[in-house]
Design an enzyme around this catalytic site. Structure first.
Site, PDB file in Angstrom:
ATOM      1  N   TYR A  29       0.830  -1.206   0.000  1.00 42.18           N
ATOM      2  CA  TYR A  29       0.000   0.000   0.000  1.00 42.18           C
ATOM      3  C   TYR A  29       0.868   1.261   0.000  1.00 42.18           C
ATOM      4  O   TYR A  29       0.616   2.212  -0.756  1.00 42.18           O
ATOM      5  CB  TYR A  29      -0.902  -0.039   1.227  1.00 42.18           C
ATOM      6  CG  TYR A  29      -1.790   1.152   1.424  1.00 42.18           C
ATOM      7  CD1 TYR A  29      -2.895   1.372   0.612  1.00 42.18           C
ATOM      8  CD2 TYR A  29      -1.554   2.060   2.465  1.00 42.18           C
ATOM      9  CE1 TYR A  29      -3.732   2.462   0.815  1.00 42.18           C
ATOM     10  CE2 TYR A  29      -2.381   3.148   2.672  1.00 42.18           C
ATOM     11  CZ  TYR A  29      -3.464   3.342   1.847  1.00 42.18           C
ATOM     12  OH  TYR A  29      -4.293   4.423   2.048  1.00 42.18           O
ATOM     13  N   LYS A  73       0.930   4.138  -2.910  1.00 41.42           N
ATOM     14  CA  LYS A  73       0.546   5.518  -2.602  1.00 41.42           C
ATOM     15  C   LYS A  73       1.695   6.491  -2.857  1.00 41.42           C
ATOM     16  O   LYS A  73       1.465   7.646  -3.232  1.00 41.42           O
ATOM     17  CB  LYS A  73       0.061   5.606  -1.153  1.00 41.42           C
ATOM     18  CG  LYS A  73      -1.287   4.932  -0.916  1.00 41.42           C
ATOM     19  CD  LYS A  73      -2.362   5.485  -1.836  1.00 41.42           C
ATOM     20  CE  LYS A  73      -3.749   5.040  -1.463  1.00 41.42           C
ATOM     21  NZ  LYS A  73      -4.774   5.522  -2.419  1.00 41.42           N
TER      22      LYS A  73
END
Length: 304
Positions: A173, A177
């Site tokens: 993640y 991002k």
């Protein structure tokens, strides 16, 4: 005479808009007069298909309040799904003004336990799910500009504090991002000639993805201001997606509760220049001196 709504006449796409931040954004745009394309694949927290249609529910909610909205259930991490999303806005409303890339899910593991499939799935929905809608929207806006109709187009991408600082147990993640920030900077530089402004937010709010991972900080208070409500993030997103944000592009904003912060990213810090090649020992000694002069980086999420 009533004041003109901030997004009156604009057509806005919000991905991942069936729940959480995306739903809050869709409702906020509709409240400011936008016609909203509500995209959501309707999957579970880990990306597996769910039994309901949250996109349709949000579109119905907007229409019940007197707004205009349509649901789109395509997979925007595929070429066909992303193309159909942009096409749905153009076919239904005849234009596209704003794209809010928000869709995503989590598959948290420590790196030593992180399967390749979990890495690929998270990078796919977050990063590819930003790139493909952006690509197809950009092609439309480029065509509009070449036809002499330069738009006042806006893109709002969704990064995270995990992308800015890293987050323990969220290597996939965090990587996705962080990559979204790089994509935002490139898109802003490339697409400005077509009348497109591209910015990113790094929100902190209570969603399905955060209420379990950060349960203690995300709990709603019994009374008073609910700082973690996703609706707190949406006003900035609506403004960035409106014509009122003219001149603002290539920026990253951290937003939480009532706070908005302009993130300043990587900047050169202390520097040493020998003017010739270093030996490894010399390079090490110089680096330690530079680190002693440098600011201490922010803590990695989950390491405090």
């Amino acid at each position: 005479m009533s004041a003109r709504l901030l997004c009156e006449g604009r057509v806005v796409i919000v991905t991942g808009a069936g729940r959480g931040l995306g739903r809050a954004h869709a409702l906020a745009y509709a409240a400011e007069g936008a016609r909203v394309v509500v995209n959501d694949l309707g999957v579970g927290l880990d990306g597996t298909p769910g039994p309901d249609s949250p996109a349709r529910q949000v579109a119905d909610e907007i229409r019940a309040a007197g707004g205009e909205a349509m649901a789109h259930g395509g997979d925007i991490a595929t070429t066909d799904g992303a193309a159909s999303l942009i096409g749905a806005a153009l076919e239904t409303y005849g234009r596209l003004d704003t794209l809010v890339n928000n869709a995503g899910f989590l598959r948290d593991r420590m790196l030593v336990n992180l399967d390749e499939d979990d890495w690929d799935a998270v990078l796919r929905v977050h990063l590819k799910g930003h790139f493909l809608p952006l690509k197809h929207a950009a092609a439309h806006w480029r065509a509009e500009t070449r036809a002499g109709r330069t738009p006042q187009a806006r893109v709002v991408n969704t990064s995270s504090g995990a992308g800015l600082l890293g987050s323990v147990g969220q290597g996939n993640y965090s990587a996705a991002k962080a990559a979204i920030i790089g994509l935002t900077l490139v898109a802003a530089a490339e697409m400005g000639r077509y009348g497109v402004q591209v910015n990113a937010i790094a929100p902190a709010a209570r969603t399905r993805m955060t209420e379990q991972t950060f349960a203690e900080t995300m709990t709603a208070p019994g009374s008073g201001f609910d700082a973690m409500a996703p609706e707190n993030v949406s006003p900035l997103v609506v403004w960035l997606g409106s014509a009122a944000s003219a001149g603002v592009t290539g920026r990253v904003f951290e937003t939480e509760g009532g706070r908005i912060t302009v993130m300043e990213g990587w900047r050169p810090g202390p520097t040493a220049d020998k003017g010739a090649r270093w030996t490894p020992s010399e390079a090490g000694e110089a680096t330690l001196k530079l680190l002693a002069e440098a600011e201490v980086p922010g803590a990695v999420y989950g390491s405090r």
